[in-house]
Design an enzyme around this catalytic site. Structure first.
Site, PDB file in Angstrom:
ATOM      1  N   GLY A  11       0.923   5.657   1.395  1.00  0.00           N
ATOM      2  CA  GLY A  11       0.354   6.772   2.131  1.00  0.00           C
ATOM      3  C   GLY A  11       0.988   8.061   1.683  1.00  0.00           C
TER       4      GLY A  11
ATOM      5  N   GLY B  79       0.831  -1.200   0.000  1.00  0.00           N
ATOM      6  CA  GLY B  79       0.000   0.000   0.000  1.00  0.00           C
ATOM      7  C   GLY B  79       0.860   1.243   0.000  1.00  0.00           C
TER       8      GLY B  79
ATOM      9  N   ASP C  22      -1.838  10.891  15.788  1.00  0.00           N
ATOM     10  CA  ASP C  22      -2.683  10.462  14.673  1.00  0.00           C
ATOM     11  C   ASP C  22      -3.392   9.150  15.010  1.00  0.00           C
ATOM     12  OD1 ASP C  22      -3.803  10.922  12.176  1.00  0.00           O
ATOM     13  OD2 ASP C  22      -2.248   9.812  11.105  1.00  0.00           O
TER      14      ASP C  22
ATOM     15  N   LYS D 186       8.703   0.143   5.132  1.00  0.00           N
ATOM     16  CA  LYS D 186       8.186   1.441   4.717  1.00  0.00           C
ATOM     17  C   LYS D 186       9.290   2.244   4.054  1.00  0.00           C
ATOM     18  CE  LYS D 186       4.252   2.131   7.719  1.00  0.00           C
ATOM     19  NZ  LYS D 186       3.485   3.115   8.485  1.00  0.00           N
TER      20      LYS D 186
ATOM     21  N   VAL E   6       4.550   1.070   1.317  1.00  0.00           N
ATOM     22  CA  VAL E   6       4.787  -0.055   2.222  1.00  0.00           C
ATOM     23  C   VAL E   6       4.889  -1.342   1.414  1.00  0.00           C
ATOM     24  CG1 VAL E   6       3.983  -1.269   4.272  1.00  0.00           C
ATOM     25  CG2 VAL E   6       3.429   1.148   3.963  1.00  0.00           C
TER      26      VAL E   6
ATOM     27  N   MET F 164       3.227   9.743   3.212  1.00  0.00           N
ATOM     28  CA  MET F 164       4.642   9.770   3.562  1.00  0.00           C
ATOM     29  C   MET F 164       5.441   8.655   2.923  1.00  0.00           C
ATOM     30  SD  MET F 164       4.856  10.475   7.607  1.00  0.00           S
ATOM     31  CE  MET F 164       6.403   9.584   7.518  1.00  0.00           C
ATOM     32  N   ALA F 165       4.858   7.480   2.851  1.00  0.00           N
ATOM     33  CA  ALA F 165       5.658   6.308   2.503  1.00  0.00           C
ATOM     34  C   ALA F 165       4.846   5.299   1.705  1.00  0.00           C
ATOM     35  CB  ALA F 165       6.190   5.654   3.779  1.00  0.00           C
TER      36      ALA F 165
END
Length: 532
Positions: free
Chosen positions: A34, A32, A148, A54, A39, A36-37
């Site tokens: 996001g 997946g 978060d 990540k 994975v 930021m990163a």
């Protein structure tokens, strides 16, 4: 629109690294992505185990400051060894790729589970919340705020364990002095769970995570979060101004005690919430026992990992005791002779049963409190200090001075640890009494003086007395090289929050420059074997 302000679905994919080997990791497939990163599922070749790998997005990897904080915050999170926290194994850079290798959790996150099944039964909700609160309690002990907490970051392992992901990474989202509504993560669902103080860009502590957990709990019980809207701004305004609809009106079947706990977590004013995760855990345990006193263990299936007599709790107790033996105690006595290692080993064997009980039970907050502890006298001040370190309670630290008042070395160390304990529990009055005492030491005992001045600055900062905190940092500046361990790290964290001050702006910039040139290691990471 920059990459960090665009929805995740609109962000371009970085080149697929599947099939490559980076350092000791063979990347199997992409799982997946996001903001930021990205994975990957990877195999750690040396141990033959699967890990979540990540990779920092290439657009962010060009920002040197961002990369520095990426590594620093991940190292801070790596010190959190706990059964309910996704464990970070390694932080590093290989062939220009910045990565975090962490525990791979087979299962689903809470958001996926709620989407498929809807609200769980009450016993399971309480079990999830207790385990998340236990993770927050561990983080609070290390001065770490998640920032978060939301269903996507709560993993439900196939074994039934609950694990919180991305500790230490969410704080990377707030790089400017004021948190605005266009930064990384803010446009990706986070506003649904943000505390009022986070919306306003104020300094955060563990009470902000408690609020976010309250929003998540509300959603688990009702099927939807308390505030919704078509825009980020409309949701943020509701967090600031609108009381959530009472749970009793939506779910008349819920016990009053459960509704009371959730709405206290959702209080607009942080002072009206639980003061720390530990108090929340105590309340949750009390409510759980009241509701399921006949067979609490059976009612909590399949998430029984937080029960005090579980195999997982015993395994975790052993891990925590081993980590304790390797970390702070060793750092504080590393300049002592080799003979002290024998004292440590013998003391830990002698206290093994009591220590395992203390470490196992403390995160779960049993009905007994630290004040109920009977603190036995040990043979030496060193052994007494080690006993107090393993228990980390007020009576334990006070016993060092009571039993060995003439041993300045260990009574002072015990007072330092007691001050940090008060700081963690937001008891600023008693913490400051100790900090004031140390700050009054003369320059011949500059290490203790630096500890006291730093503590005074931290308390002033947390009380939002920014100008006074800045002035205290001016007084501390000549002694900055004497800051050690956790206190040095807390000062760096305080400065990283970028709280504005009307005076001494030049001094604050000087401090930040100094930390950029020689950043502190998060306390305990070297001894715990954290690599980067």
């Amino acid at each position: 629109m920059s990459d960090v302000t665009r929805p995740v679905a609109e962000l371009p994919l970085d080149p697929d690294l599947s099939g490559r080997q980076l350092g000791g990791y063979r990347l199997l497939r992409r799982l997946g992505r996001g903001a930021m990163a990205e994975v990957y599922l990877a195999e750690q070749v040396s141990l033959g185990r699967q890990v979540a790998f990540k990779v920092l997005r290439s657009t962010l990897a060009t920002d040197a400051i961002y990369v520095q904080r990426f590594h620093h915050e991940a190292r801070a999170a790596a010190q959190l060894v706990h059964a309910n926290i996704v464990q970070i194994y390694e932080v590093g850079c290989q062939d220009g790729v910045h990565f975090i290798a962490q525990e791979y959790v087979q299962g689903a996150n809470l958001a996926e589970l709620l989407g498929r099944r809807g609200p769980p039964e009450l016993a399971k909700v309480l079990a999830v919340v207790r385990q998340v609160a236990s993770a927050l309690h561990k983080a609070a002990e290390h001065g770490i705020v998640h920032r978060d907490i939301k269903p996507e970051n709560i993993m439900l392992a196939s074994s039934g364990e609950v694990k919180v992901a991305d500790f230490g990474l969410a704080r990377l989202y707030s790089r400017e002095e004021t948190t605005n509504l266009t930064q990384v993560g803010i446009t990706m669902g986070t506003p649904l769970y943000m505390s009022p103080e986070q919306v306003e860009g104020r300094a955060l502590d563990s009470r902000s995570d408690i609020y976010a957990l309250g929003v998540t709990t509300y959603q688990m019980l009702t099927g939807q979060p308390p505030f919704r809207g078509e825009t980020v701004l409309s949701i943020a305004v509701q967090h600031l101004q609108t009381p959530p609809e009472r749970l009793e009106n939506i779910r008349p079947d819920l016990p009053d005690s459960v509704c009371r706990v959730v709405h206290r977590m959702l209080a607009k004013n942080p002072d009206d919430r639980y003061p720390n995760p530990r108090q929340l855990l105590h309340e949750l345990r009390t409510v759980t026992i009241e509701l399921f006193q006949d067979d609490p263990g059976g009612e909590l299936e399949p998430w029984e990992g937080d029960l005090p007599d579980s195999i997982e709790a015993r395994r975790h107790a052993t891990e925590q005791l081993a980590l304790a033996m390797r970390s702070t105690a060793m750092a504080q006595v590393r300049r002592r002779s080799l003979a002290l290692w024998s004292v440590v080993a013998l003391a830990c064997f002698a206290l093994g049963g009591a220590a395992a009980w203390a470490v196992r039970e403390r995160p779960l907050i049993t009905a007994a409190t630290d004040e109920d502890e009977a603190v036995p006298r040990q043979d030496t001040a060193e052994s007494q200090w080690l006993y107090a370190f393993i228990r980390n309670s007020e009576p334990g630290w006070q016993a060092v001075s009571r039993y060995f008042p003439d041993d300045k070395t260990y009574t002072r160390r015990a007072k330092q640890s007691l001050a940090l304990l008060y700081l963690q529990e937001y008891d600023y009055k008693r913490a400051n009494e100790i900090f004031n005492e140390f700050a009054a030491y003369n320059d011949a005992e500059v290490q203790f003086k630096a500890f006291g001045l730093a503590g005074e600055a931290i308390v002033l900062n947390r009380q939002h007395r920014d100008n006074e905190a800045a002035e205290k940092l001016v007084e501390l500046w000549p002694h900055r090289d004497k800051l050690e361990g956790e206190m040095r790290y807390l000062i760096e964290v305080m400065l990283a929050q970028n709280r504005p001050a009307a005076t001494n702006g030049k001094s604050l910039r000087r401090w930040r420059e100094w930390f950029r040139e020689s950043p502190s290691e998060p306390p305990g990471t070297e001894q715990a074997g954290v690599r980067g």
